[in-house]
Design an enzyme around this catalytic site. Structure first.
Site, PDB file in Angstrom:
ATOM      1  N   ARG A  99      -5.218  -1.894   4.886  1.00 46.54           N
ATOM      2  CA  ARG A  99      -4.184  -2.156   3.877  1.00 46.54           C
ATOM      3  C   ARG A  99      -4.887  -2.346   2.549  1.00 46.54           C
ATOM      4  O   ARG A  99      -5.755  -3.214   2.421  1.00 46.54           O
ATOM      5  CB  ARG A  99      -3.380  -3.402   4.245  1.00 46.54           C
ATOM      6  CG  ARG A  99      -2.461  -3.856   3.124  1.00 46.54           C
ATOM      7  CD  ARG A  99      -1.426  -4.863   3.559  1.00 46.54           C
ATOM      8  NE  ARG A  99      -0.392  -4.230   4.365  1.00 46.54           N
ATOM      9  CZ  ARG A  99       0.786  -4.788   4.653  1.00 46.54           C
ATOM     10  NH1 ARG A  99       1.075  -5.987   4.188  1.00 46.54           N
ATOM     11  NH2 ARG A  99       1.663  -4.150   5.398  1.00 46.54           N
ATOM     12  N   HIS A 126       3.589   3.744   2.997  1.00 46.07           N
ATOM     13  CA  HIS A 126       3.578   2.774   4.103  1.00 46.07           C
ATOM     14  C   HIS A 126       3.981   3.523   5.379  1.00 46.07           C
ATOM     15  O   HIS A 126       5.053   3.312   5.948  1.00 46.07           O
ATOM     16  CB  HIS A 126       4.538   1.626   3.794  1.00 46.07           C
ATOM     17  CG  HIS A 126       4.317   0.390   4.622  1.00 46.07           C
ATOM     18  ND1 HIS A 126       3.337   0.304   5.608  1.00 46.07           N
ATOM     19  CD2 HIS A 126       4.962  -0.812   4.635  1.00 46.07           C
ATOM     20  CE1 HIS A 126       3.385  -0.899   6.162  1.00 46.07           C
ATOM     21  NE2 HIS A 126       4.360  -1.589   5.595  1.00 46.07           N
ATOM     22  N   GLN A 129       5.132   1.746   8.682  1.00 41.76           N
ATOM     23  CA  GLN A 129       6.489   1.216   8.590  1.00 41.76           C
ATOM     24  C   GLN A 129       7.513   2.305   8.901  1.00 41.76           C
ATOM     25  O   GLN A 129       8.483   2.088   9.643  1.00 41.76           O
ATOM     26  CB  GLN A 129       6.722   0.667   7.171  1.00 41.76           C
ATOM     27  CG  GLN A 129       8.102   0.077   6.964  1.00 41.76           C
ATOM     28  CD  GLN A 129       8.328  -1.166   7.797  1.00 41.76           C
ATOM     29  OE1 GLN A 129       7.526  -2.087   7.757  1.00 41.76           O
ATOM     30  NE2 GLN A 129       9.408  -1.201   8.570  1.00 41.76           N
ATOM     31  N   ASP A 221      14.130  -2.476  -0.010  1.00 40.42           N
ATOM     32  CA  ASP A 221      12.841  -3.172   0.043  1.00 40.42           C
ATOM     33  C   ASP A 221      12.749  -4.054  -1.203  1.00 40.42           C
ATOM     34  O   ASP A 221      13.569  -3.929  -2.130  1.00 40.42           O
ATOM     35  CB  ASP A 221      11.702  -2.130   0.088  1.00 40.42           C
ATOM     36  CG  ASP A 221      10.305  -2.759   0.189  1.00 40.42           C
ATOM     37  OD1 ASP A 221      10.206  -3.927   0.618  1.00 40.42           O
ATOM     38  OD2 ASP A 221       9.328  -2.088  -0.189  1.00 40.42           O
ATOM     39  N   CYS A 261      12.244  -3.387   5.398  1.00 44.77           N
ATOM     40  CA  CYS A 261      10.930  -3.470   6.046  1.00 44.77           C
ATOM     41  C   CYS A 261      10.427  -4.902   6.142  1.00 44.77           C
ATOM     42  O   CYS A 261       9.535  -5.181   6.933  1.00 44.77           O
ATOM     43  CB  CYS A 261       9.928  -2.601   5.300  1.00 44.77           C
ATOM     44  SG  CYS A 261       9.638  -3.156   3.625  1.00 44.77           S
ATOM     45  N   ARG A 289       7.564  -2.112  14.996  1.00 45.47           N
ATOM     46  CA  ARG A 289       6.216  -1.899  14.454  1.00 45.47           C
ATOM     47  C   ARG A 289       5.197  -1.921  15.605  1.00 45.47           C
ATOM     48  O   ARG A 289       4.257  -1.131  15.640  1.00 45.47           O
ATOM     49  CB  ARG A 289       5.866  -3.006  13.433  1.00 45.47           C
ATOM     50  CG  ARG A 289       6.728  -3.038  12.185  1.00 45.47           C
ATOM     51  CD  ARG A 289       6.514  -1.813  11.307  1.00 45.47           C
ATOM     52  NE  ARG A 289       5.119  -1.657  10.944  1.00 45.47           N
ATOM     53  CZ  ARG A 289       4.515  -2.258   9.916  1.00 45.47           C
ATOM     54  NH1 ARG A 289       5.203  -3.054   9.122  1.00 45.47           N
ATOM     55  NH2 ARG A 289       3.236  -2.038   9.644  1.00 45.47           N
TER      56      ARG A 289
HETATM   57  N1   CP Z   1       6.762  -4.704   6.550  1.00 45.41           N
HETATM   58  C1   CP Z   1       5.467  -5.079   6.474  1.00 45.41           C
HETATM   59  O1   CP Z   1       4.547  -4.268   6.375  1.00 45.41           O
HETATM   60  O2   CP Z   1       5.286  -6.416   6.534  1.00 45.41           O
HETATM   61  P1   CP Z   1       3.907  -7.200   6.262  1.00 45.41           P
HETATM   62  O3   CP Z   1       3.592  -7.048   4.800  1.00 45.41           O
HETATM   63  O4   CP Z   1       4.216  -8.613   6.645  1.00 45.41           O
HETATM   64  O5   CP Z   1       2.843  -6.588   7.106  1.00 45.41           O
HETATM   65  N1  NVA Z   2       6.831  -2.524  -1.041  1.00 48.08           N
HETATM   66  C1  NVA Z   2       6.316  -3.720  -0.438  1.00 48.08           C
HETATM   67  C2  NVA Z   2       6.289  -3.591   1.048  1.00 48.08           C
HETATM   68  C3  NVA Z   2       5.824  -4.806   1.793  1.00 48.08           C
HETATM   69  C4  NVA Z   2       5.736  -4.591   3.269  1.00 48.08           C
HETATM   70  C5  NVA Z   2       4.950  -4.035  -0.989  1.00 48.08           C
HETATM   71  O1  NVA Z   2       4.140  -3.100  -1.155  1.00 48.08           O
HETATM   72  O2  NVA Z   2       4.665  -5.199  -1.278  1.00 48.08           O
END
Ligand code: CP
Ligand code: NVA
Length: 309
Positions: A99, A126, A129, A221, A261, A289
């Site tokens: 990430r 993502h 997701q 989101d 999400c 997930r």
């Molecule tokens: N939806 C998602 O990726 O959640 P987290 O940021 O908690 O991993």
């Molecule tokens: N768009 C959000 C998704 C979190 C899972 C972010 O990048 O923070």
């Protein structure tokens, strides 16, 4: 050896097969030995609840060993390059789940890693997701092709991967965002090219009710993603008309489901009565997930021919 940096790393057939496998893994959840003797590293340069825990549990339930690495604790935090990190970690690990911020960081890592690299969220995409999102739609609606998914809000990483995933699955994906926060045009074009092959459709509009009208799935989101907190005030002002509330749901199909999400901000991008109401599938979506990431790990690391079911 292959990487998963966005959903279009998978063909339409592979995506459908992965979702089938995720359903099998969900129905028969329990300990397996597919990844026995193998270790999966997970590097987090941003916070995470779902991704971190679901990947760790996925690896454990597949019989492998998960190594969670907070970037700040690595030499990455002291200037070691992502390329050198990839070279070294590939000597210990069998896959790297990452990430991070810029998508280019993942691409750079993929040039030196000799094990699969999985995008666990970047500023641009993502894709893990989106797999859970499609599994959830499929189990609720019985299929994907021909359904309309309306995404209301910030045209962000989640919207990008949904565009690509939905188009690959033959869905009609409509994104409604204010002009300053629409999805990247290049991603919408990539998705449109996929949709042209699958019978899907891609549409970007500024009109939230146009997007929601007759939709089978309504998705939103957060308005300020990780790293955008200093833009919060401007974003809230511009995105307020895109909140998923009772009016939006009244415009959607009577049986429409709502996805998010997570993490959610009730009263901001989604009304409490919607996320906590009967149309909400968000808790199944979060659970999925786990199942889709297991299926992804088996696709990337499993024996040729699957050996997975
Ligand atoms: N939806 C998602 O990726 O959640 P987290 O940021 O908690 O991993
Ligand atoms: N768009 C959000 C998704 C979190 C899972 C972010 O990048 O923070």
């Amino acid at each position: 050896m292959r990487h998963y940096l966005d959903v279009d790393a998978l063909s339409a057939g592979e995506l459908a097969g992965l979702l089938d496998l995720a359903d099998v893994l969900k129905a028969g959840r329990g300990p397996r030995e597919d990844l026995a003797g193998r270790s999966v590293g997970m590097i987090f340069e941003k916070p995470s609840t779902r991704t971190r825990v679901s990947f760790q549990v996925a690896v454990a339930e597949l019989g492998g060993h998960g190594v969670v690495l907070n970037a700040a604790d690595l030499q990455l935090g002291r200037g070691e390059t992502i390329e050198d990190t990839g070279r070294v970690l590939s000597r210990y690990l069998h896959a790297l789940v990452v990430r991070t911020h810029a998508q280019s960081r993942l691409e750079a890592l993929a040039t030196t890693a000799t094990v699969p690299v999985v995008n666990a969220l970047s500023d641009a995409a993502h894709p893990c997701q989106a797999l859970a999102d499609l599994q959830t739609v499929r189990e609720r609606a019985g299929g994907l092709a021909g359904l309309t998914l309306a995404y209301l809000g910030d045209g962000n990483n989640v919207a990008h991967s949904l565009l690509v995933a939905g188009a690959t699955a033959g869905m009609r994906v409509v994104v409604a965002s204010p002009p300053a926060y629409q999805p990247d045009a290049a991603v919408a074009e990539r998705a449109a090219a996929l949709a042209a092959r699958t019978g899907g459709r891609v549409l970007v509009t500024a009109d939230p009710l146009e997007a929601a009208t007759g939709a089978d799935v309504v998705y939103t989101d957060v308005w300020a993603s990780m790293g955008q907190d200093d833009e919060r005030e401007d974003r809230v002002a511009a995105l307020r008309p895109y909140r998923v509330d009772a009016d939006v749901m009244a415009a959607a199909d009577d049986d429409a489901i709502v996805l998010h999400c997570l993490p959610a901000h009730r009263g901001e991008e989604i009304a409490a009565e919607v996320i906590d109401g009967p149309s909400s599938a968000v808790w199944d979506q979060a659970e999925n997930r786990l199942h889709t990431q297991k299926a992804l790990l088996l696709l990337l690391l499993g024996e040729p021919g699957g050996g997975a079911t």
